[in-house]
Scaffold this active site. Structure first.
Site, PDB file in Angstrom:
ATOM      1  N   ASP A 167       0.833  -0.977  -0.170  1.00 56.06           N
ATOM      2  CA  ASP A 167      -0.071   0.209  -0.279  1.00 56.06           C
ATOM      3  C   ASP A 167       0.864   1.135   0.020  1.00 56.06           C
ATOM      4  O   ASP A 167       2.069   1.205  -0.046  1.00 56.06           O
ATOM      5  CB  ASP A 167      -1.034  -0.072   1.188  1.00 56.06           C
ATOM      6  CG  ASP A 167      -0.576   0.129   2.600  1.00 56.06           C
ATOM      7  OD1 ASP A 167       0.893   0.033   2.510  1.00 56.06           O
ATOM      8  OD2 ASP A 167      -1.054   0.255   3.664  1.00 56.06           O
ATOM      9  N   CYS A 213       2.857  -3.228   4.207  1.00 59.77           N
ATOM     10  CA  CYS A 213       2.081  -2.019   4.661  1.00 59.77           C
ATOM     11  C   CYS A 213       2.566  -1.753   5.857  1.00 59.77           C
ATOM     12  O   CYS A 213       3.760  -1.971   6.238  1.00 59.77           O
ATOM     13  CB  CYS A 213       0.492  -2.492   4.707  1.00 59.77           C
ATOM     14  SG  CYS A 213       0.097  -3.639   6.071  1.00 59.77           S
ATOM     15  N   THR A 254       2.076  -1.812   8.944  1.00 55.06           N
ATOM     16  CA  THR A 254       2.322  -2.511  10.112  1.00 55.06           C
ATOM     17  C   THR A 254       2.677  -4.037   9.538  1.00 55.06           C
ATOM     18  O   THR A 254       3.122  -4.991  10.223  1.00 55.06           O
ATOM     19  CB  THR A 254       1.070  -2.805  11.263  1.00 55.06           C
ATOM     20  OG1 THR A 254       0.094  -3.305  10.481  1.00 55.06           O
ATOM     21  CG2 THR A 254       1.050  -1.429  11.681  1.00 55.06           C
ATOM     22  N   HIS A 303       8.579 -24.626   8.891  1.00 55.50           N
ATOM     23  CA  HIS A 303       7.699 -24.895   9.496  1.00 55.50           C
ATOM     24  C   HIS A 303       6.432 -24.942   9.157  1.00 55.50           C
ATOM     25  O   HIS A 303       5.429 -25.780   9.275  1.00 55.50           O
ATOM     26  CB  HIS A 303       7.728 -24.499  11.218  1.00 55.50           C
ATOM     27  CG  HIS A 303       9.040 -24.815  11.825  1.00 55.50           C
ATOM     28  ND1 HIS A 303       8.959 -24.862  13.132  1.00 55.50           N
ATOM     29  CD2 HIS A 303      10.195 -25.615  11.291  1.00 55.50           C
ATOM     30  CE1 HIS A 303      10.199 -25.348  13.591  1.00 55.50           C
ATOM     31  NE2 HIS A 303      10.873 -25.601  12.433  1.00 55.50           N
ATOM     32  N   HIS A 334       5.949 -31.068  10.451  1.00 55.27           N
ATOM     33  CA  HIS A 334       5.534 -30.245  10.052  1.00 55.27           C
ATOM     34  C   HIS A 334       4.397 -30.174   8.758  1.00 55.27           C
ATOM     35  O   HIS A 334       3.351 -29.436   8.783  1.00 55.27           O
ATOM     36  CB  HIS A 334       6.406 -28.803   9.580  1.00 55.27           C
ATOM     37  CG  HIS A 334       7.428 -28.838  10.755  1.00 55.27           C
ATOM     38  ND1 HIS A 334       7.170 -28.340  11.882  1.00 55.27           N
ATOM     39  CD2 HIS A 334       8.971 -29.356  10.659  1.00 55.27           C
ATOM     40  CE1 HIS A 334       8.315 -28.338  12.449  1.00 55.27           C
ATOM     41  NE2 HIS A 334       9.457 -28.877  11.875  1.00 55.27           N
TER      42      HIS A 334
END
Length: 146
Positions: free
Chosen positions: A8, A64, A66, A97, A132
């Site tokens: 963004d 973005c 955060t 994993h 996994h």
């Protein structure tokens, strides 16, 4: 390897730096945004994820402010396993994993040089399988239930 990358407006600068850095090693498909003007992050997460799902040997990177909004949006797509990563060790583990195919980064919390190290670690790591794989298959099962 083909990389789909998107951001963004808040992640635009970091995305551009990563795009320039990665274009020396990978085929980069820039899904936007293409400037610092305000845009909606779900549009760019969608563009990256939809394109990524058409490719068998591709990865995605989303940025973005955060990284949270991008990761939340990306994980709505069946077949996408996106991880918000802030450290090199976590980049390795999300691949080994969780078999993540999309790396999400925070432009606010990740300096460009650190982001490059995180991306390199993510892209050079491989899924370990074994115990996994059973867990990743359970993620797929949940996707198929909904």
């Amino acid at each position: 390897m083909k990389l789909y990358i998107g951001s963004d407006h808040a992640g635009f600068s970091l995305k551009e730096e990563l795009r320039a850095y990665l274009s020396k090693k990978y085929e980069i498909i820039d899904c936007g945004t293409y400037g610092p003007e305000s845009v909606d992050y779900p549009d760019y997460a969608k563009a990256v994820c939809e394109n990524l799902l058409k490719e068998s040997d591709a990865m995605g990177i989303l940025v973005c402010y955060t990284g949270i909004g991008m990761s939340m949006t990306a994980n709505k797509f069946k077949g996408i396993r996106a991880g918000l990563v802030g450290k090199v060790e976590d980049a390795i583990l999300t691949r080994e994993h969780n078999n993540a195919n999309v790396l999400c980064l925070s432009a606010k919390n990740t300096p460009a040089e650190e982001a490059k190290e995180i991306v390199d670690a993510f892209l050079s790591s491989t899924f370990l399988g074994g115990r996994h794989e059973r867990r990743v298959n359970k993620i797929t099962a949940v996707e198929n239930e909904n």
